[in-house]
Scaffold this motif. Structure first.
Motif, PDB file in Angstrom:
ATOM      1  N   MET A  88      36.576  43.338  28.220  1.00 45.85           N
ATOM      2  CA  MET A  88      37.024  43.993  29.458  1.00 45.85           C
ATOM      3  C   MET A  88      37.578  45.382  29.169  1.00 45.85           C
ATOM      4  SD  MET A  88      38.823  41.160  31.946  1.00 45.85           S
ATOM      5  CE  MET A  88      39.050  42.431  33.216  1.00 45.85           C
ATOM      6  N   SER A 147      34.596  47.667  28.436  1.00 42.29           N
ATOM      7  CA  SER A 147      33.872  47.942  29.675  1.00 42.29           C
ATOM      8  C   SER A 147      34.647  48.921  30.538  1.00 42.29           C
ATOM      9  CB  SER A 147      33.635  46.627  30.435  1.00 42.29           C
ATOM     10  OG  SER A 147      32.989  46.873  31.648  1.00 42.29           O
ATOM     11  N   GLY A 148      35.969  48.715  30.618  1.00 39.78           N
ATOM     12  CA  GLY A 148      36.807  49.615  31.411  1.00 39.78           C
ATOM     13  C   GLY A 148      36.806  51.031  30.878  1.00 39.78           C
ATOM     14  N   GLU A 179      33.141  52.534  31.653  1.00 35.26           N
ATOM     15  CA  GLU A 179      32.850  52.805  33.066  1.00 35.26           C
ATOM     16  C   GLU A 179      33.657  53.988  33.595  1.00 35.26           C
ATOM     17  OE1 GLU A 179      30.683  51.560  35.229  1.00 35.26           O
ATOM     18  OE2 GLU A 179      29.781  50.327  33.662  1.00 35.26           O
ATOM     19  N   ARG A 180      34.939  54.030  33.224  1.00 32.65           N
ATOM     20  CA  ARG A 180      35.842  55.125  33.618  1.00 32.65           C
ATOM     21  C   ARG A 180      36.079  55.219  35.113  1.00 32.65           C
ATOM     22  NH1 ARG A 180      35.817  59.702  29.443  1.00 32.65           N
ATOM     23  NH2 ARG A 180      34.924  58.705  27.629  1.00 32.65           N
ATOM     24  N   VAL A 237      36.959  52.182  36.958  1.00 34.30           N
ATOM     25  CA  VAL A 237      37.433  50.853  37.361  1.00 34.30           C
ATOM     26  C   VAL A 237      38.594  51.007  38.341  1.00 34.30           C
ATOM     27  CG1 VAL A 237      36.708  49.768  35.233  1.00 34.30           C
ATOM     28  CG2 VAL A 237      38.983  50.722  35.364  1.00 34.30           C
ATOM     29  N   ASP A 238      38.747  50.014  39.220  1.00 38.48           N
ATOM     30  CA  ASP A 238      39.810  50.097  40.212  1.00 38.48           C
ATOM     31  C   ASP A 238      41.036  49.329  39.737  1.00 38.48           C
ATOM     32  OD1 ASP A 238      39.138  47.458  40.460  1.00 38.48           O
ATOM     33  OD2 ASP A 238      38.134  47.688  42.405  1.00 38.48           O
ATOM     34  N   TYR A 293      40.611  45.655  38.760  1.00 39.70           N
ATOM     35  CA  TYR A 293      40.117  45.444  37.393  1.00 39.70           C
ATOM     36  C   TYR A 293      41.278  45.529  36.406  1.00 39.70           C
ATOM     37  CZ  TYR A 293      36.919  45.836  33.406  1.00 39.70           C
ATOM     38  OH  TYR A 293      36.238  45.624  32.234  1.00 39.70           O
ATOM     39  N   ALA A 294      42.124  46.569  36.594  1.00 42.31           N
ATOM     40  CA  ALA A 294      43.283  46.727  35.705  1.00 42.31           C
ATOM     41  C   ALA A 294      44.240  45.549  35.854  1.00 42.31           C
ATOM     42  CB  ALA A 294      43.996  48.042  36.019  1.00 42.31           C
ATOM     43  N   LEU A 309      42.798  42.531  34.018  1.00 41.36           N
ATOM     44  CA  LEU A 309      42.907  42.744  32.579  1.00 41.36           C
ATOM     45  C   LEU A 309      44.339  42.507  32.109  1.00 41.36           C
ATOM     46  CD1 LEU A 309      41.901  43.659  29.826  1.00 41.36           C
ATOM     47  CD2 LEU A 309      42.158  46.032  30.577  1.00 41.36           C
ATOM     48  N   LEU A 338      44.472  52.925  31.147  1.00 37.51           N
ATOM     49  CA  LEU A 338      43.776  51.902  31.929  1.00 37.51           C
ATOM     50  C   LEU A 338      44.760  50.868  32.456  1.00 37.51           C
ATOM     51  CD1 LEU A 338      41.205  50.410  32.904  1.00 37.51           C
ATOM     52  CD2 LEU A 338      41.009  49.438  30.607  1.00 37.51           C
TER      53      LEU A 338
END
Length: 1011
Positions: free
Chosen positions: A163, A166-167, A170-171, A173-174, A177-178, A181, A230
């Protein structure tokens, strides 16, 4: 001078003192490792190795081992690596847990490197003059285990790391998502899922990152900063008031009507708004899944322009995707705002429709739940709990369940609303759907310490929850029990009485009541839906097992039946199954199963289920520790297996599953061997060929058949496996109804004897296409997506690629599988890579014979036409399909990489494949190719492998390679010392070969004192 003094000081210390010093250092390291609270399993694994070393040092101190510089140097290296691990353990005990989790791969790599260095150091111990073979074997085995040791993160840690990666990639993520994680990290490192605790953890992580900057590279420092950035997106860093204010500002900046989707948002193929837009080489954008289907159907042109494409590469259109997300984001916010007045309407139909729409939005994204809360929906929803319409109340409860699931704040908000909790409790007494939702909501609310106190004070709540304990609905019964557990801290005798009255009187009457009452109590235990916790307490602490086992010997058939049903209910928990075996349940159960006069068909079926549960319990770690076995003797195995031929499908299936379970237990190899001595294979083959009405029996038979093929000999199967059996197995693989059955069938195919007749049957039945297209190419891998299935498929393919049968090889090559095998060299498991390399080696053995000679060009034409140079090794015209050339398949570089991946089997298979390039007359050309791909240094490294077989093969390869002066000149220095080492420690045959190679390198005279 100083170095000489140090050497002298070392030599002054006696060997026993050196052993003692090393032992003390190791024990200190073990203590430090056991104190580490992170990566405990991996540090424990390292500690186990260290404990074995202390025992070896103790043995050596009592033996006649030579005091040599090699031994002392080895002990120095051990002490040095012990210090490294000791420091690592101390750091793991003092650093922030989240920091350690994020860097766990680096920690484990350091632990793995130290383990392998210690292994190499132990190899320096001069074993040749040791008299004690036991010590030699212990050291050799330990060195091998440590050299092969791997330390891996847990599944949850891997999920966290993936994760994070991926985060970072992608740069965009909302916050959701954070949040996810951060919750995962908190759960893994043991931080409470509460804002204050998580905020503190993040602050400590930031401080740790700042503090560690001096000791890491610039790139690593930047990466850690990005990870912190992140995590700072998570809600834990923002107060509720700040988030509410931000939402209000965003909402007020929007209009009141949703915007229509722009034409560019819609996929030209599906006409739907795109979720994952990708751009093709024509410059047009499509939904990924739609354009992939277009290409899969064989199209090579653009669907919009019909232009032929020069590439089928898909490029993510991140800008468009972000724009679509922003459009959806805006419209969803407007929709949530617009629903609110509709819920306050007097039109029940409109209210219900709005509730359904709101529920869908809440389920869609966690962020929508947050907006619903900010918009003030909770008071409206709790008010609807008093509505007369049952559907309205049910929908409101369902939405509230979603809103409180992961929100402590929302739990408290509901509790503060007037009469909200009372309304929820009233719903407990209504129809089942509503009462279940009310129970679920109360259970969620009870997980907040603030709300828990309020729930316990509401009149009638405890009574209604207790009343649902015996609900026919299993989930409702479990929820009510958990809710009571959550409320049990209250000083409320009603709860304790309710729970105590549920079990204690029942167990008392079961053991000492009259037969009629004992029957009713056993029947209750057989029918009630119990949690695992209560199953365990009934057997471990409640004493339910003894009375139930007594009832198995009761004369009354009804009493036996309820006792068996109760045991069936309790035995599904492995701990209980082991306890039943230890307390002697197996004998009475077998007696009922074997004696028709003591039982009915249905009772024997239930007994078979219990036996299957007991068998599965022998696979648990506790069974391994205590050496618990279900089947004590060959007679037990014979009697139980014999029942398969004389019982109905239900008993057959459960007995087969029981044997599958015990075959995978710690004593499985012995049981498999005894089964093969029976006519087990013959019976299983017959069951594999049964009709579709007994498909579940067939599946269990196939799985057990696979168990028996794992370590059996060819004779066990050749007499019973015929064309019909093979046809059946292939049908199972091709059209599976059970993924595990299909995997087992492929396992059987891969384990079948390499008999010419069996191979021909497989070919005649279309096995080649099934293996290749169903598994290896992945075109129809729905039936088997597990790694060992791919391993078995690639292994099965090896029988068709033998170089002694060019026709078989041609059939395989025509399917295009050689390129697929090359891909598996990169993406497969170590075993998959090994089997793929074996097939490629077998293909390559035929390449010289299959390569087409170059056409001779007339003298007057050759001046005007470019001459064909042919294959670099085979000097003819090579293609993948016609000559099976591994150069044309681009397999050489992946094979070279496999030499250094640490798996002995894969390394050996890849070396064998590479050596086909330097056979006989191909030596000159093949060596050039190996040199170009830098293959020779890894082959030289194999001389230091702990695998004697790899050492021998590498030495033989170098003997051939060094026949060429240019190769000898380039690599002699690199190879010299490892070869000299073999002359000291290798087998007699290897010493002779090593001497021969040293003579090739012109160093024999200089180094003759070594051997």
């Amino acid at each position: 001078m100083e170095k000489d003094m140090t050497t002298t000081t070392k030599s002054m210390v006696s060997l026993p003192e050196l052993f003692s010093q090393s032992t003390v250092a190791i024990l200190d390291c073990i203590q430090a490792a056991k104190a580490v609270v992170t990566q405990t399993e991996n540090f424990e694994k390292f500690s186990n190795f260290m404990e074995k070393i202390t025992l070896i040092l103790k043995d050596l101190s009592k033996s006649s081992v030579d005091d040599s510089e090699s031994l002392r140097n080895g002990l120095d290296i051990v002490n040095l690596e012990i210090k490294v691990v000791n420091q690592l353990a101390l750091e793991c005990g003092s650093r922030n847990k989240s920091y350690l989790l994020i860097n766990c791969r680096k920690i484990l790599k350091q632990l793995e490197n130290s383990t392998k260095e210690i292994s190499r150091a132990l190899n320096r111990i001069p074993l040749a003059r040791l008299d004690d073979l036991r010590i030699i074997n212990k050291i050799t085995r330990l060195c091998k285990d440590m050299a092969e040791a791997e330390y891996s993160p847990s599944v949850m840690e891997i999920t966290v790391l993936e994760m994070i990666e991926s985060g970072l990639q992608e740069r965009n993520v909302d916050r959701c998502y954070a949040n996810d994680l951060f919750v995962l990290i908190a759960e893994r490192v043991g931080v409470p899922d509460e804002n204050l605790a998580m905020k503190k953890e993040l602050e400590e992580l930031k401080a740790e990152v700042q503090e560690s900057k001096l000791g890491i590279s610039m790139a690593e420092s930047r990466r850690m900063e990005q990870i912190v950035e992140l995590l700072e997106m998570a809600d834990v860093m923002t107060s509720y008031e700040e988030k509410a204010k931000r939402y209000e500002n965003e909402r007020d900046s929007l209009g009141t009507q949703p915007l229509q989707a722009l034409q560019s948002f819609c996929c030209p193929i599906t006409m739907d708004v795109m979720v994952d837009p990708v751009e093709i080489s024509s410059g047009r954008t499509f939904e990924r899944s739609a354009i992939e289907r277009w290409f899969a159907d064989g199209h090579k042109d653009c669907p919009s322009t019909s232009i032929q494409l020069d590439s089928l590469v898909l490029q993510p259109n991140r800008t468009l995707r972000q724009t679509i997300e922003e459009w959806k984001y805006r419209n969803k916010m407007i929709t949530i705002v617009s629903i609110k007045p509709k819920l306050q309407s007097n039109d029940e139909h409109e209210v219900l429709q709005s509730l359904c729409e709101l529920q869908d939005l809440c389920r869609e994204r966690e962020l929508h739940c947050e907006w619903v809360t900010f918009e003030g929906y909770i008071p409206i929803l709790t008010g609807l709990l008093s509505a007369k319409n049952r559907e309205v109340r049910t929908q409101a409860l369902a939405i509230l369940c979603i809103l409180v699931k992961d929100s402590h704040d929302n739990k408290e908000r509901i509790a503060k609303e007037d009469d909200a909790l009372k309304s929820i409790v009233r719903s407990l007494a209504r129809q089942i759907k509503e009462s279940k939702l009310a129970l679920e909501l109360l259970l969620q609310l009870s997980r907040s310490s603030v709300v828990r106190d309020v729930i316990g004070t509401i009149q009638g709540c405890i009574f209604l929850v207790v009343n649902m304990l015996n609900s026919d609905d299993a989930q409702a019964s479990r929820d009510s029990r958990e809710l009571l557990d959550n409320l049990s801290f209250l000083d409320n005798n009603v709860i304790e009485m309710a729970k105590a009255n549920f079990f204690k009187p029942l167990l008392h009457l079961l053991s000492s009541g009259p037969d009629e009452v004992r029957f009713l109590m056993a029947k209750t235990l057989s029918e009630i839906d119990l949690t695992d916790h209560h199953k365990l307490s009934l057997v471990k602490d409640g004493g339910a097992l003894g009375p139930l086992l007594q009832l198995l010997s009761h004369e009354d058939l009804g009493m036996k039946t309820v006792a068996v049903k109760a045991l069936q209910n309790l035995s599904s928990l492995p701990q209980n199954g082991l306890q039943m075996i230890k307390e002697g349940a197996v004998g009475p159960l077998f007696e009922i199963l074997y004696c028709h006069s003591l039982s009915s068909p249905s009772l024997r079926e239930q007994v078979a289920v219990v036996i299957m549960h007991l068998a599965k319990s022998t696979n648990s770690p506790a069974a391994d520790d205590e050496k618990i076995s279900l089947l004590e003797s060959g007679e037990d195995i014979f009697k139980l297996f014999s029942l398969i031929s004389f019982t109905g499908p239900n008993i057959q299936r459960n007995i087969l599953e029981a044997f599958c379970a015990v075959c995978w237990s710690s004593l499985g190899s012995e049981i498999r061997a005894k089964l093969r001595q029976l006519p087990a294979v013959q019976v299983l083959v017959q069951l594999c060929e049964v009709n579709n009405q007994m498909v579940r029996v067939r599946a269990s038979a196939v799985k057990l058949f696979y168990c028996l093929t794992i370590d059996g000999d060819d004779i066990s199967f050749q007499d019973h496996v015929g064309q019909r059996c093979i046809d059946t197995l292939l049908k199972i693989i091709k059209s599976p109804t059970d993924e595990e059955e299909a995997a087992a069938a492929m396992g059987i195919i891969s384990n079948l004897p390499k008999d010419l007749q069996i191979t021909q049957w497989l070919l005649d039945s279309g096995a080649l296409d099934i293996i290749i297209f169903a598994f290896i190419t992945g075109r129809n891998r729905n039936a088997l997506n597990k790694e060992h299935g791919i391993e078995d498929a690639v292994r099965a393919l090896c029988r068709f690629t033998v170089s002694t049968n060019k026709e078989w090889q041609k059939k395989v090559a025509e399917t295009g599988v050689i390129l697929e095998l090359t891909k598996l060299l990169v993406s497969g498991t170590p075993l998959t890579k090994q089997y793929a390399a074996v097939s490629l080696k077998q293909f390559s053995e035929s390449s010289t014979a299959m390569s087409q000679p170059l056409k001779k060009t007339r003298a007057f034409i050759c001046c005007f036409a470019a001459s064909e140079t042919g294959c670099q090794v085979h000097r003819g015209i090579c293609t993948v399909e016609s000559s099976f050339c591994i150069l044309e398949a681009d397999a050489v570089e992946p094979l070279v990489r496999m030499l250094e991946e640490g798996h002995f089997g894969a390394a050996e298979a890849s070396l064998d494949a590479l050596l086909t390039l330097i056979d006989n007359e191909r030596l000159q050309n093949g060596c050039k190719v190996l040199d170009q791909v830098n293959a020779i240094p890894p082959i030289i490294k194999l001389l230091s492998s702990t695998s004697t077989k790899l050492q021998e093969k590498a030495l033989g390869a170098l003997e051939r390679i060094f026949r060429l002066p240019e190769m000898k000149q380039r690599y002699a220095t690199l190879a010299q010392m490892p070869i000299v080492d073999i002359t000291q420690r290798g087998s007699s045959g290897m010493k002779s070969m090593a001497a021969k190679v040293l003579a090739q390198l012109n160093v024999l005279g200089e180094q003759s004192s070594y051997f």
